[in-house]
Every structure is written in C-alpha cells, then in structure tokens.
Design an enzyme around this catalytic site. Structure first.
Site, short mmCIF file in Angstrom:
data_model
loop_
_atom_site.label_atom_id
_atom_site.label_comp_id
_atom_site.label_asym_id
_atom_site.label_seq_id
_atom_site.Cartn_x
_atom_site.Cartn_y
_atom_site.Cartn_z
CE LYS A 39 -0.06 -1.67 3.50
NZ LYS A 39 0.29 -2.45 2.28
C1 LIG Z 1 1.20 5.47 0.49
C2 LIG Z 1 1.14 4.06 -0.02
N1 LIG Z 1 0.77 3.85 -1.28
C3 LIG Z 1 0.72 2.62 -1.80
C4 LIG Z 1 1.05 1.52 -1.05
C5 LIG Z 1 1.05 0.18 -1.71
O1 LIG Z 1 0.10 -0.70 -1.23
P1 LIG Z 1 0.41 -2.25 -1.28
O2 LIG Z 1 1.54 -2.50 -0.33
O3 LIG Z 1 -0.84 -2.92 -0.83
O4 LIG Z 1 0.80 -2.62 -2.67
C6 LIG Z 1 1.44 1.69 0.27
C7 LIG Z 1 1.83 0.56 1.10
O5 LIG Z 1 2.29 0.67 2.22
C8 LIG Z 1 1.48 3.00 0.82
O6 LIG Z 1 1.84 3.22 2.09
#
Ligand SMILES: Cc1ncc(COP(=O)(O)O)c(C=O)c1O
Length: 328
Positions: A39
């Site tokens: 992120k």
């Molecule tokens: C640990 C984790 N996995 C997956 C995601 C998902 O990513 P996205 O929000 O880009 O779909 C996030 C998003 O904050 C996350 O913190």
C-alpha cells in the site's frame, strides 16, 4: 527521499511451491516496501497528487479509512513529508497495525465497520465527515481515488512484466479496494491480453457476484473476515475489465494455510497472502496450470503483522479442508 525506496520489490521463484503445484510459482514480496506493504505504492501516488494540486498545505492532515496497511503507509509518508495523519480503522484491525500507526504519529479513530461511504458510522463515512469539517485536511479516499489504480498501473504491473521478461501467464491477487488488481491487470493486459488476472476474496464478499452480473443484495452482508480483502460494495477503484475471475476462499482455509506454511516453511504469511496461497491450493485442478506457466502470487505484506491474529496459538494442524499435502 522515501519515494526512491517504494516499489521495485523482489519477485522470487519459489522452488517448493513450483514443485508442489507443477508450474513456475513466483512470489511478489511486497513486504520489502518501506512501510512493509504494497500500500506504500497507492499511498505515495495519492499524497503526491494532493500535494502537487495544492489540495493540502504544509502541516495539514491526511485522512483515510483503512484496515491498517494503507493507513500505515499514509502515516509514514505523511510524516516524512511534514504532514499529519488521522486514520479511521475498522474494529477488525490487528493490534500490531494499531501500534504501528501510533508509532508513525497517526491519530486513530476506531469505527464499527468499513462498509462504504453510504453506511453511517463506517470508516469511510466518518473519515469523509471529519475531513469536510476540518480545514487543511485531505481525505485520500482510496476506494474512489484513481491514483490507487494508477500507482499499480505505473509501478506493480511494469515490474511484474519486466521481472518475468514478459513471460507472466497468471497473477493471483487479493481484492480489497480493487486498486492493486485493476492497476496491475490493466498494464499486463495491455502488454499481453492473454495474461490471466485472478482475484481472491473471502467467502460472501461481493466481487464474484458483480463479475457474474448479479445484483448485490440489499440485506446486510457478512463476509468472512480476512484482513485487507473483501467488500460489501463495489468501489470505484475496481475495474472489472482488468479481471478474468474472482475466487472465493474461507477464513478457515486461509488460517489453515497460514499454519501449514509456518510448519513447512518456517515463515509467516500475511493474512491475505495466506488467502492467495490457499486459493491456489484449493482450486489448483480447476485452474489447469501447465508446467510452463509463470504464475505470480501477490503477497501484500508479511505474517509479522498478524502474530496475535494468526500465530499466537501455534495450534496443531488437525483438519485441512483444501488439498493441503505437506509431504512433497
Ligand atoms: C493485506 C492486504 N491485502 C490485500 C489488500 C487489497 O489490496 P487492494 O485494496 O489494492 O485491493 C490490502 C489493502 O489494503 C491489504 O492491506
């Protein structure tokens, strides 16, 4: 400058997983980012854009609704750039993430849910409300901010393409806001429309319904709680054109996979990374992978962020519902 250290994370071929699933399995290790998660990418693009467009001035406060990782990235980058941060987290956010947010100087608001701007008392509703009522604050709004997709279109997608020398055939990635899958998917499909972009969400989350063209129910939706992924609504950061399929996985299978990985590999998977690996394991026959395939598993963070949630009780692995075969 922190920007120079964001992205360009390793893409490592995992020989063990490659042997186990009879394809080339590569892991995109996003915990090498300065904020220890993928992120950082979206956070940097959102903050830089707001600053460049004078939407906030020195000493102002960035406001975000986040299950933790986006908040951590924003808090870290904001403090590096001389800004403050106020993060609205849902009740499911892990204690490790709360502690980190505090260390990075963020003010924290705990909220009932993260069910979207339209839901009273959600992280998004309260974050927007706070920002509207306080001068020199900026609500980054990752669920609807085009910089969330752009960050992954400009960085994650090109990295995967370059690191595989254009040989990538599949990417399996968890879906929360949808920014990661949409950004990297858009870039990779522009290079090769045949690359399969597969998303992972918890059981009862709504992306699969949406992809099937079905209506999202009006009734309250309770999806399996796997931190970082799953939604009760479709955010603007999700672009269905970039996605081939969404797989659903249960929380139990995800936790079982995290424990199995710890036992077999002496390493700790992040929660949503465990969901990605559990999905590969559970659906591997349906996926019909070939030995020559180059499959990228996207691991957004590391298990060290989930000690209390996933690894506190190193319970023996008693019942595994998926195709978990420890002996290779
Ligand atoms: C640990 C984790 N996995 C997956 C995601 C998902 O990513 P996205 O929000 O880009 O779909 C996030 C998003 O904050 C996350 O913190």
């Amino acid at each position: 400058m922190i920007k120079e250290f964001i992205g360009n994370t390793p893409l490592r071929k995992d020989e063990y997983l490659s042997k186990k699933y009879k394809a080339n399995i590569l892991v995109k290790e996003e915990f090498y980012n300065p904020g220890k998660s993928s992120k950082d990418r979206a956070a940097w693009f959102m903050l830089e854009d707001a600053i460049n467009k004078n939407k906030i001035v020195d000493g102002g406060t960035f406001v975000e609704a986040s299950s933790g990782n986006t908040g951590i990235s924003i808090a870290l980058i904001a403090s590096e750039l001389g800004y403050k941060s106020r993060i609205f987290v849902s009740s499911s956010c892990s204690e490790e993430k709360i502690k980190l947010l505090k260390k990075y100087g963020a003010e924290i608001e705990r909220c009932d849910n993260s069910n979207g701007l339209h839901v009273f008392n959600s992280t998004q509703y309260l974050a927007q409300n706070y920002s509207s009522n306080h001068p020199n604050t900026y609500f980054t709004n990752q669920y609807y901010n085009s910089n969330n997709i752009k960050a992954n279109y400009k960085t994650t997608g090109p990295e995967i393409w370059k690191q595989t020398a254009g040989k990538v055939t599949h990417v399996i990635v968890g879906v929360g806001t949808g920014g990661t899958i949409s950004g990297l998917g858009r870039y990779l499909k522009e290079q090769n429309p045949n690359v399969k972009i597969w998303g992972v969400e918890p059981n009862n989350s709504v992306y699969e319904l949406y992809m099937a063209g079905k209506n999202i129910p009006d009734t309250e939706i309770n999806f399996d709680s796997i931190e970082g992924i799953g939604r009760t609504f479709i955010p603007g950061a999700f672009d269905r054109k970039c996605v081939d399929k969404i797989f659903q996985i249960s929380k139990d299978d995800t936790i079982a996979m995290a424990h199995l990985f710890r036992a077999e590999r002496q390493d700790l998977l992040g929660f949503s990374s465990a969901a990605v690996l559990a999905t590969l394991d559970r659906y591997v026959e349906e996926m019909e992978l070939k030995e020559s395939d180059v499959v990228v598993l996207f691991f957004p963070d590391h298990g060290s962020r989930y000690i209390n949630k996933l690894y506190k009780d190193f319970a023996p692995i008693t019942e595994l519902k998926g195709n978990y075969n420890a002996s290779i």
